[in-house]
Design a protein around this motif. Structure first.
Motif, PDB file in Angstrom:
ATOM      1  N   THR A  21      21.609   5.759 -13.087  1.00 53.14           N
ATOM      2  CA  THR A  21      22.685   5.743 -14.080  1.00 53.14           C
ATOM      3  C   THR A  21      22.202   5.197 -15.415  1.00 53.14           C
ATOM      4  N   THR A  22      21.452   4.111 -15.365  1.00 58.63           N
ATOM      5  CA  THR A  22      20.928   3.524 -16.604  1.00 58.63           C
ATOM      6  C   THR A  22      20.043   4.504 -17.347  1.00 58.63           C
ATOM      7  N   GLU A  23      19.157   5.165 -16.623  1.00 58.75           N
ATOM      8  CA  GLU A  23      18.270   6.142 -17.244  1.00 58.75           C
ATOM      9  C   GLU A  23      19.075   7.266 -17.887  1.00 58.75           C
ATOM     10  N   TYR A  24      20.055   7.775 -17.174  1.00 56.06           N
ATOM     11  CA  TYR A  24      20.878   8.874 -17.669  1.00 56.06           C
ATOM     12  C   TYR A  24      21.655   8.475 -18.917  1.00 56.06           C
ATOM     13  N   SER A  30      21.098   8.216 -26.789  1.00 55.37           N
ATOM     14  CA  SER A  30      20.141   8.443 -27.873  1.00 55.37           C
ATOM     15  C   SER A  30      20.120   9.920 -28.282  1.00 55.37           C
ATOM     16  N   ASN A  31      21.205  10.626 -27.884  1.00 56.80           N
ATOM     17  CA  ASN A  31      21.369  12.056 -28.210  1.00 56.80           C
ATOM     18  C   ASN A  31      20.284  12.938 -27.586  1.00 56.80           C
ATOM     19  N   GLY A  32      19.677  12.445 -26.503  1.00 53.11           N
ATOM     20  CA  GLY A  32      18.706  13.250 -25.780  1.00 53.11           C
ATOM     21  C   GLY A  32      19.391  14.116 -24.745  1.00 53.11           C
ATOM     22  N   LYS A  33      18.623  14.973 -24.118  1.00 48.14           N
ATOM     23  CA  LYS A  33      19.149  15.845 -23.078  1.00 48.14           C
ATOM     24  C   LYS A  33      18.417  15.564 -21.775  1.00 48.14           C
ATOM     25  N   PRO A  34      19.131  15.027 -20.789  1.00 44.85           N
ATOM     26  CA  PRO A  34      18.479  14.752 -19.498  1.00 44.85           C
ATOM     27  C   PRO A  34      17.931  16.029 -18.871  1.00 44.85           C
ATOM     28  N   THR A  35      16.848  15.902 -18.146  1.00 40.62           N
ATOM     29  CA  THR A  35      16.313  17.041 -17.422  1.00 40.62           C
ATOM     30  C   THR A  35      17.238  17.366 -16.243  1.00 40.62           C
ATOM     31  N   LYS A  36      17.027  18.519 -15.622  1.00 37.16           N
ATOM     32  CA  LYS A  36      17.824  18.893 -14.454  1.00 37.16           C
ATOM     33  C   LYS A  36      17.652  17.875 -13.331  1.00 37.16           C
ATOM     34  N   GLY A  40      20.755  15.694 -12.043  1.00 37.34           N
ATOM     35  CA  GLY A  40      21.208  16.276 -10.782  1.00 37.34           C
ATOM     36  C   GLY A  40      20.776  15.534  -9.540  1.00 37.34           C
ATOM     37  N   ARG A  41      20.475  14.249  -9.673  1.00 40.79           N
ATOM     38  CA  ARG A  41      19.990  13.485  -8.515  1.00 40.79           C
ATOM     39  C   ARG A  41      21.045  13.300  -7.436  1.00 40.79           C
ATOM     40  N   TYR A  42      22.302  13.505  -7.778  1.00 39.39           N
ATOM     41  CA  TYR A  42      23.360  13.425  -6.773  1.00 39.39           C
ATOM     42  C   TYR A  42      23.262  14.569  -5.761  1.00 39.39           C
ATOM     43  N   ARG A  43      22.400  15.551  -6.046  1.00 42.69           N
ATOM     44  CA  ARG A  43      22.227  16.668  -5.107  1.00 42.69           C
ATOM     45  C   ARG A  43      21.159  16.377  -4.050  1.00 42.69           C
ATOM     46  N   HIS A  44      20.617  15.186  -4.013  1.00 39.78           N
ATOM     47  CA  HIS A  44      19.596  14.837  -3.033  1.00 39.78           C
ATOM     48  C   HIS A  44      20.077  15.215  -1.628  1.00 39.78           C
ATOM     49  N   PRO A  84      30.617   9.621 -17.870  1.00 39.61           N
ATOM     50  CA  PRO A  84      29.178   9.664 -17.572  1.00 39.61           C
ATOM     51  C   PRO A  84      28.705   8.478 -16.734  1.00 39.61           C
ATOM     52  N   THR A  85      29.407   7.343 -16.798  1.00 41.66           N
ATOM     53  CA  THR A  85      28.998   6.194 -15.982  1.00 41.66           C
ATOM     54  C   THR A  85      29.236   6.437 -14.493  1.00 41.66           C
ATOM     55  N   GLU A  86      30.035   7.475 -14.166  1.00 42.05           N
ATOM     56  CA  GLU A  86      30.383   7.769 -12.771  1.00 42.05           C
ATOM     57  C   GLU A  86      29.560   8.914 -12.188  1.00 42.05           C
ATOM     58  N   ILE A  87      28.551   9.364 -12.908  1.00 43.95           N
ATOM     59  CA  ILE A  87      27.821  10.555 -12.471  1.00 43.95           C
ATOM     60  C   ILE A  87      27.142  10.365 -11.121  1.00 43.95           C
ATOM     61  N   PHE A  88      26.691   9.149 -10.824  1.00 40.81           N
ATOM     62  CA  PHE A  88      26.027   8.884  -9.541  1.00 40.81           C
ATOM     63  C   PHE A  88      26.835   7.921  -8.662  1.00 40.81           C
ATOM     64  N   SER A  89      28.104   7.753  -8.986  1.00 41.91           N
ATOM     65  CA  SER A  89      28.958   6.863  -8.187  1.00 41.91           C
ATOM     66  C   SER A  89      29.320   7.539  -6.870  1.00 41.91           C
ATOM     67  N   TRP A  90      29.041   6.882  -5.768  1.00 45.80           N
ATOM     68  CA  TRP A  90      29.298   7.459  -4.451  1.00 45.80           C
ATOM     69  C   TRP A  90      30.772   7.794  -4.264  1.00 45.80           C
TER      70      TRP A  90
END
Length: 217
Positions: A21-24, A30-36, A40-44, A84-90
């Motif tokens: 989450t911190t990385e994302y 910083s207006n960057g675009k995360p890689t897939k 998409g790590r929630y798809r593990h 966005p803070t909930e993107i990896f929230s279980w």
């Protein structure tokens, strides 16, 4: 919809949730675009498998069995674009079919939420008459959920009709059975269709209660 129980957080997510989450968040702030990979790590596989188990391989919204057709979409109950803070929230991850996922899109959740598949009991908000689902009187959540997700779309109604037809066949066999043991066997099979792992189980339960006074409870 049926009320589901959240399973224990997968180890991979429990160990990495904060770092991912911190990385994302740092990238998007910083207006960057995360890689897939980063987004998409929630798809593990470990996460996906646990979600498949707790949802019984069904869309949490329309109750369609989906894994026999395609893997299913990991659904963010609170849209990741708005939260966005909930993107990896279980607690925010579940399973949806592509159509419900698309219909829900980035619908907001705070002021006028949809039915929550884990926190709410959908039976307090929805009921069925035949293959059609309706919101219960006074339930804004039920009304929004049926309309926004389009839970009476043509394809769903057709699949629900097929389910009711197979159920009616079981009921006919139950009614015509002469032996008490055979009759009880068909009754068991009928009530099995109300279980959480069965497709369209809320519709089946409503039908049985309304027409036969049968309940799996």
């Amino acid at each position: 919809m049926r009320r589901l129980v959240k399973q224990k957080c997968p180890e991979i997510l429990e160990q990495n949730h904060k770092a991912w989450t911190t990385e994302y968040l740092n990238i998007i702030s910083s207006n960057g675009k995360p890689t897939k990979t980063q987004s998409g790590r929630y798809r593990h596989p470990q996460i996906k498998q646990t979600i498949l188990l707790e949802t019984h391989g069904k869309c949490v919204y329309c109750e369609s069995k989906i894994t026999h057709i395609y893997p299913g979409d990991i659904e963010h109950i609170k849209p990741k674009s708005l939260y966005p803070t909930e993107i990896f929230s279980w607690l925010n991850l579940t399973l949806a079919c592509s159509i419900c996922n698309t219909n829900k899109a980035a619908y907001p959740n705070d002021t006028t939420p949809l039915i929550h598949p884990y926190d709410d009991d959908p039976q307090e908000h929805l009921t069925f008459y035949g293959p059609m689902v309706f919101h219960k009187s006074g339930s804004t959540k039920g009304q929004l959920t049926t309309q926004i997700l389009k839970l009476n779309r043509t394809e769903l109604i057709e699949k629900r009709k097929e389910k009711l037809e197979s159920l009616l066949l079981l009921i006919e066999l139950w009614n015509n059975a002469q032996s008490g043991d055979v009759k009880e066997g068909f009754r068991y099979l009928i009530l099995e269709e109300c279980k959480l792992d069965k497709e369209f189980s809320l519709m089946v339960e409503c039908f049985l209660i309304q027409n036969l006074g049968l309940s799996a409870k």
